[in-house]
Design a protein around this motif. Sequence first.
Motif, PDB file in Angstrom:
ATOM      1  N   ALA A 373       0.830  -1.088  -0.111  1.00 13.82           N
ATOM      2  CA  ALA A 373      -0.134   0.036  -0.021  1.00 13.82           C
ATOM      3  C   ALA A 373       0.806   1.236  -0.052  1.00 13.82           C
ATOM      4  N   GLY A 374       2.187   1.104  -0.022  1.00 16.51           N
ATOM      5  CA  GLY A 374       3.056   2.546   0.078  1.00 16.51           C
ATOM      6  C   GLY A 374       2.721   3.204   1.131  1.00 16.51           C
ATOM      7  N   PHE A 375       2.515   2.677   2.162  1.00 17.03           N
ATOM      8  CA  PHE A 375       1.791   3.162   3.564  1.00 17.03           C
ATOM      9  C   PHE A 375       2.991   2.765   4.731  1.00 17.03           C
ATOM     10  N   ALA A 376       3.674   4.021   5.290  1.00 20.23           N
ATOM     11  CA  ALA A 376       4.851   3.767   5.871  1.00 20.23           C
ATOM     12  C   ALA A 376       4.566   4.131   7.284  1.00 20.23           C
ATOM     13  N   VAL A 377       4.527   3.122   8.259  1.00 20.56           N
ATOM     14  CA  VAL A 377       4.235   3.392   9.525  1.00 20.56           C
ATOM     15  C   VAL A 377       5.321   2.836  10.615  1.00 20.56           C
ATOM     16  N   VAL A 378       5.469   3.111  11.873  1.00 21.36           N
ATOM     17  CA  VAL A 378       6.128   2.609  12.711  1.00 21.36           C
ATOM     18  C   VAL A 378       5.537   1.838  13.768  1.00 21.36           C
ATOM     19  N   PRO A 379       6.076   0.459  13.952  1.00 20.18           N
ATOM     20  CA  PRO A 379       5.192  -0.283  15.014  1.00 20.18           C
ATOM     21  C   PRO A 379       5.776   0.121  16.454  1.00 20.18           C
ATOM     22  N   PHE A 380       4.775   0.019  17.207  1.00 24.34           N
ATOM     23  CA  PHE A 380       5.194   0.179  18.830  1.00 24.34           C
ATOM     24  C   PHE A 380       6.447  -0.426  19.397  1.00 24.34           C
TER      25      PHE A 380
END
Length: 418
Positions: A373-380
């Motif tokens: 999804a080209g969606f860049a997030v950071v895991p906890f």
Amino acid sequence: MTTVNLQDETGLSALARGLVGSEILKVASEIRALTEKGLEICNLTVGDFSPREFRIPEKLEQLITEALAAGETNYPPSDGVKELRQAVVRFFQQSFGLTVPIESVLIAGGARPLVFATYAAIVDPGDKVIYPIPSWNNNHYTYLAGGVPVEIVVTPETNFLPTAEQIRPLVRDARMICINTPVNPTGTVMSRDEVAAIAQLVVDENNRRFARGERPLFLMWDQIYWMLTFGGKRHYTPAELVPESARWTIFIDGISKAFAATGLRVGWSVAPAHITARMRDILGHVGAWAPRAEQVAVARFLGMREDIDRYHQHMIRELQLRLDLLHDGFEQMRRDGLPVRAIAPQGAIYLSAQFQLTGHTNEEIRKLLLDRAGFAVVPFQAFGLKKEDGWFRLSAGAVSPDEIQAGLRRVRAALEAL
Ligand SMILES: Cc1ncc(COP(=O)(O)O)c(C=O)c1O
């Protein structure tokens, strides 16, 4: 021409070998590689701003240019230029109604050196440090100080913040409690009642210790995002609710987040004078001063309340727009039966979202969102959490509303295809 071998990895100290680098910077380099390949990425990873979306205040920029032109280019005093320390005293008074002596104010090159110096000035090897998980970098600073981590795993049930009730059984032999609100990474804000209860807990514990001649318990209160709250939420400081707690509190603040000025490097702490003096001496040996021209400029800017308020009206509107788009997008997906939920924005520049993909680790979910999804997030996990329960930090300072909407459409498609 001689090529020298600088790749030999032997000889590091135990401290250097044991240190864990920033997890977020690792993710950032992965995204850079994908962007360079021409892929469209909604980058919600860095706790930073893009100047395309959020510029520093025009007035501040102008004041820095003027200070440089006026030759403010040599070493600043090790505790900061006097005008800025005076400006912080006034700013603290106007903001929280608290009058502090100038000797309690220390200026440094952003909040990080001040957090480091707080730990170094207070925590001895073997001392217990209490902090919530997830939280920003307390695990790393505790390691650097040789402290013993006492971690409180926080959940949405307590708004991702530790409560006085959770902290109370742990304080007896602790040296420091570290709290950050509004929170990086969760974007949540501690309630007035809880701030007051924690402040009172610190006072009660220290009254007990004082009677026995024991070393006190300290409270590091990191309020670097305090000017950024939304939707009726408000930031409180322990000392405005329980004034006596100021004797044991180290406040951390600065311009990095409040004025989208992460690269300018100006932070300040407010703490008891004897602690401030030692923090100054520790940082003096590192040379972690804020640049002199920036200090002179910030000293003037902090007095310009109207400019600050106008800037924040705009900044908060723009931040809230982005965070609301994310929140509403995920909540709509949830209502449509997709396995995702989000917590309504309260403060800072972050949103907490949970992807409930059973059987997948957070790292697998992160890769899936990025690749499909080209969606860049950071895991906890980047903030010390061990539990694999699908929670992520989404940072809204470096993306446009259009990029968010396009990113959400791709996430929906990716989740529907699973
Ligand atoms: C909670 C918290 N404290 C302190 C800092 C450090 O701020 P600075 O950039 O001024 O060093 C950050 C930066 O991400 C943060 O999130």
